[in-house]
Design an enzyme around this catalytic site. Structure first.
Site, PDB file in Angstrom:
ATOM      1  N   GLY A  96      -4.183  -0.284  14.123  1.00  0.00           N
ATOM      2  CA  GLY A  96      -2.903  -0.025  14.775  1.00  0.00           C
ATOM      3  C   GLY A  96      -2.056  -1.280  14.929  1.00  0.00           C
ATOM      4  O   GLY A  96      -0.890  -1.198  15.307  1.00  0.00           O
ATOM      5  N   ASP A 129      -5.704  -0.278  -2.276  1.00  0.00           N
ATOM      6  CA  ASP A 129      -6.460  -1.111  -3.211  1.00  0.00           C
ATOM      7  C   ASP A 129      -7.700  -1.734  -2.579  1.00  0.00           C
ATOM      8  O   ASP A 129      -7.866  -1.752  -1.370  1.00  0.00           O
ATOM      9  CB  ASP A 129      -5.577  -2.262  -3.689  1.00  0.00           C
ATOM     10  CG  ASP A 129      -5.366  -3.291  -2.579  1.00  0.00           C
ATOM     11  OD1 ASP A 129      -4.967  -2.885  -1.472  1.00  0.00           O
ATOM     12  OD2 ASP A 129      -5.640  -4.491  -2.797  1.00  0.00           O
ATOM     13  N   LEU A 173       1.364  -1.310  12.721  1.00  0.00           N
ATOM     14  CA  LEU A 173       2.437  -0.417  13.173  1.00  0.00           C
ATOM     15  C   LEU A 173       2.936  -0.797  14.557  1.00  0.00           C
ATOM     16  O   LEU A 173       4.135  -0.699  14.833  1.00  0.00           O
ATOM     17  CB  LEU A 173       1.978   1.036  13.108  1.00  0.00           C
ATOM     18  CG  LEU A 173       2.011   1.582  11.675  1.00  0.00           C
ATOM     19  CD1 LEU A 173       1.344   2.943  11.595  1.00  0.00           C
ATOM     20  CD2 LEU A 173       3.460   1.679  11.181  1.00  0.00           C
ATOM     21  N   ASP A 197      -5.132   1.921  10.755  1.00  0.00           N
ATOM     22  CA  ASP A 197      -6.499   1.453  10.956  1.00  0.00           C
ATOM     23  C   ASP A 197      -6.593   0.975  12.416  1.00  0.00           C
ATOM     24  O   ASP A 197      -6.658   1.785  13.330  1.00  0.00           O
ATOM     25  CB  ASP A 197      -6.730   0.356   9.909  1.00  0.00           C
ATOM     26  CG  ASP A 197      -8.163  -0.120   9.806  1.00  0.00           C
ATOM     27  OD1 ASP A 197      -8.883   0.353   8.917  1.00  0.00           O
ATOM     28  OD2 ASP A 197      -8.566  -0.984  10.601  1.00  0.00           O
ATOM     29  N   GLY A 246       0.773  -1.255   0.000  1.00  0.00           N
ATOM     30  CA  GLY A 246       0.000   0.000   0.000  1.00  0.00           C
ATOM     31  C   GLY A 246       0.792   1.286   0.000  1.00  0.00           C
ATOM     32  O   GLY A 246       0.305   2.313  -0.470  1.00  0.00           O
TER      33      GLY A 246
END
Ligand code: XMP
Ligand code: MG
Length: 185
Positions: free
Chosen positions: A113, A167, A116, A111, A54
């Site tokens: 988390g 996407d 990350l 989103d 992404g």
């Protein structure tokens, strides 16, 4: 061949343009200026790590605007949306040695988390000098795991977005804008 300069029209699965190409462009410029200033003393020790797939367009645009020396690396993960267990699987690791380096994770969207949180914890075990995060988009309504983000492009509502690298089943990644999808059945 289609005219590469034309802005592609919305297809029937897309509800609206959420962020147009000019707005993205200006914001990436600002982020690049801020990041360049923050890392001005990094002495060639900066590694940008793009999270595939992404972030590939965001990192390409960002990296080309930085005026500090850096190297670009990538990592690939898989996580399942809707799986709140926080399972993240490493598909392809980075190649650079992070020891004593400043690592900036470049991600398309924050989103839950989970992604990350996993990456920050994982990278911190590799003895870097610092680990920071840059995300193009943030969906605060969906956060589950708290993560510290250092650079955020835009805050968006809880809708599925595509374009500029993002996407839906591999569709729409190369749109120059970010569009909101109609909810899929
Ligand atoms: P979290 O923060 O939940 O994010 O670990 C996991 C991944 O979910 C993807 N994601 C999206 N991808 N449109 C997309 O194309 C979206 O609206 C969207 N929301 C989440 C993204 O890959 C993120 O890294
Ligand atoms: Mg992602």
């Amino acid at each position: 061949m289609k005219d590469s300069l034309a802005i592609p029209a919305l297809t029937e699965d897309l509800a609206r343009v959420l962020i147009d190409a000019d707005t993205i462009n200006r914001r990436v410029d600002e982020l690049a200026r801020q990041i360049s200033a923050d890392y001005k003393d990094s002495e060639g020790k900066l590694i940008l790590v793009g999270v595939l797939k992404g972030s590939f367009i965001f990192i390409a645009d960002l990296a080309r605007r930085l005026n500090v020396e850096h190297v670009v690396d990538f990592i690939a993960l898989s996580s399942y949306r809707g799986d709140h267990s926080g399972n993240v699987r490493l598909l392809m690791d980075t190649r650079e040695n992070m020891e004593d380096k400043h690592v900036l994770i470049v991600e398309d969207i924050l989103d839950s988390g989970n992604t990350l949180d996993y990456l920050i914890r994982n990278f911190k075990t590799r003895n870097p000098k610092s680990v920071r995060t840059a995300v193009l988009l943030d969906k605060p309504d969906r956060h589950i795991v708290p993560v510290d983000i250092d650079y955020i492009g835009f805050t968006i509502p809880d809708v599925w977005v595509v374009g500029y690298g993002l996407d839906y089943n591999e569709k729409h990644r190369t749109l120059p804008y970010i569009a909101e999808m109609y909810p899929q059945a």
